[in-house]
Design a protein around this motif. Sequence first.
Motif, mmCIF file in Angstrom:
data_model
loop_
_atom_site.group_PDB
_atom_site.id
_atom_site.type_symbol
_atom_site.label_atom_id
_atom_site.label_comp_id
_atom_site.label_asym_id
_atom_site.label_seq_id
_atom_site.Cartn_x
_atom_site.Cartn_y
_atom_site.Cartn_z
ATOM 1 N N ARG A 83 -29.053 22.495 -2.826
ATOM 2 C CA ARG A 83 -29.816 23.151 -1.774
ATOM 3 C C ARG A 83 -30.668 22.117 -1.040
ATOM 4 N NH1 ARG A 83 -33.336 28.798 -2.066
ATOM 5 N NH2 ARG A 83 -33.222 29.164 0.192
ATOM 6 N N ASN A 84 -30.471 22.040 0.265
ATOM 7 C CA ASN A 84 -31.238 21.137 1.118
ATOM 8 C C ASN A 84 -31.220 19.691 0.622
ATOM 9 O OD1 ASN A 84 -31.975 23.324 2.763
ATOM 10 N ND2 ASN A 84 -33.770 23.772 1.477
ATOM 11 N N ILE A 144 -27.444 31.677 -4.210
ATOM 12 C CA ILE A 144 -28.314 31.753 -3.034
ATOM 13 C C ILE A 144 -27.692 32.744 -2.049
ATOM 14 C CG2 ILE A 144 -29.387 30.489 -1.142
ATOM 15 C CD1 ILE A 144 -29.114 27.956 -2.844
#
Length: 520
Positions: free
Chosen positions: A116-117, A169
Motif C-alpha cells: 500500500r502506497n 483493502i
Amino acid sequence: MNIQMDRMTMPGICRRVALVLCAAVVIGNAAAQNPIICDRYTPDPAPYVHDDTLYLFVDHDEDETLNGYFTMKDWLLYSTVDMVNWTYRGTPLTSATFSAWAKQDNDCWASQCIERNGKWYWYVTATIKGQAYPGIGVAVADSPAGPYRDPIRKPLVQGWFKIDPTVFIDDNGQAYLFYGNNNLWYARLTKSMTAITGGEVEVKTRDEKAFGPFKGYEDNGTPKTNFEEASWIYKRDGKYYLEYAAGGVPEYWAYSTADKVTGPWTYGGKVMGQADGSFTIHGGSVEFRGHHYMFYHNGKLPGGGGFKRSTCVEEFTRNEDGSLPLIKFTTKGVEPLQTLDPYVRQEAETINQSSGILCVGDYRQCYVTNISSSGYIKVRNVDFGSEGALSFKARVRSSQKATLVVRQGSRTGSVKARVAVEPTDGEWVEVVADLAAPLTGVRDISFTFQGSGKSLFEFDSWQFSQTPTGVAAPAAERPATAAVVTCDLSGRAAGPDARGLLIRRELQGGKPRARKILIH
C-alpha cells in the motif's frame, strides 16, 4: 575381488537392473511440478500480484520436527513471472523480527503480505512471549524482499484462536484484517496499516447458511465446524469472496460470498478436497495475467507429511455466475505463461524443480549452495531462438575443483557443456565454456554437478551467448572403477563358460582388465 551371487540368479539381477533403469527414465521425463518449491518445506502459501510479478509469501516447516509438532522459525519469499520458474527472494522475516513480543525460534505461523502506497505490510502469527496463546503482528518494508522492521513492537490482536491473518483493502480505501481458528473475527485497520480501529467483530461461524452444516464436536471436545481456519478474502465483480479451510481436521477448502465485506455470508461449497499427505490445506486464489490460480499445500515432497508441507498450485476457470468450481489436485501443475530469456543474466535460484541444493540469502543477494554431486536444477521453457546459443557462463564461488554440467531437458538429458570450476579464494568469479552443439528453440534445461564433498560450490547466476568463447569444455571424467555385466533380452547373462565363469571387463585406474565372477 571375486563376487559370489548368493540366492539371486544373474537373469534375476539383470531384470531388476532393467526395471530400475526404466523407472529412472520415467521419473526423469515426468512433467511433475507440484510441489513447486523443492529445497524447503513451504506451507501456508499467500500469493500476491504486484505489477507483472506474482509474489509468494510462505511459512517454513523445518526439516527436523521437534516434539512431534509444527516446527517453524521463519518466513520465506519467492516470485515468478511465468508460473513455472520460481525465484527464491530470501528469508525476510524470522521470529527475531518480532523479538519484542513473540516467542523465539519457533511458532512462526501463517501470514499474508500486501502493498500500500509503496510500503509492504507483512501480517504474521506468532506465539506471545511467555504465553501459550498467539498474536498477530505486522512488519513493514519498502520492498517485498525487505528489510522489514516491527514498527509497533507489539501484536495488533492476541488471544486464543486468533491466527491466520488475511488482509484486504476495499475500493473506498478501508483496510480489513480477518483471522481466526474455529472462530472468525475481523477488524478495520487504520490508514497506517499498523493499528486497528473500532475493535474486533466476531463472525458467527456456526451459521449454516454462511458456512454450511455445523458438524458439532468430536468425543474429545474438538470442534468440527465447517469454518476451520485460514481465511482468505478478496473482491471480484462487485462480490466479496471468503475462502477458508473447512470441515475440522482433516481439512478441505471451501468458500462463502457476500455483498458486503462485513457480511452476511452465503456458503458456496467445497473447492478442493483433503490435501495429499497433509491434514491441513491452507491457501488462496489469485488472478494473474488473465489466469486464475489456486494455491494450497500438501505433504508430498520427499520426507514430507502433516508437519512438513509444501506449496502447490492449480489453474482453474471460474463458472459463468462467478462461483468457484471443484478443483482437482494434480502433480503436473500449471503451464508457463511466457518463455525465459537465456541471453540475459538469470539467477541460479530461479528454479522449476531441484534436488540436492539449497537457496540462501536475503534482499542483498541470494544464491544456491549445499550443492551435492547428486543434485540438479531444472529450468523450464527457455527460448534459445532459431540461431541458438553457442556458449555459457556462470558466476560461482568455490573452495575446490568441480564441474557444472549443462544438459538439454531433464537431469539425465544430453550434455551440452561442461564448465570447469576451480577454487576461487572466497571470491565470486565467472566461468565459461563453449557448447558441444548449439541449443535452439524452446526447451527445458538442467544443471547437474560433479565433484566430491557435501557442498561442491556456490552458484549465483548464469547466462548463454550466441558468441563462442574459445574455451573448450573439460573432458568428462572417467570413473576410476566401472564394471559392466552384459545381459541378453531375456535377462540372461551373456558369455559364461562351462565352469560357470563370466568374463567381464572393468576399468581400474583407467586400464581395462578381465575379471572372473563365480556364478551359482
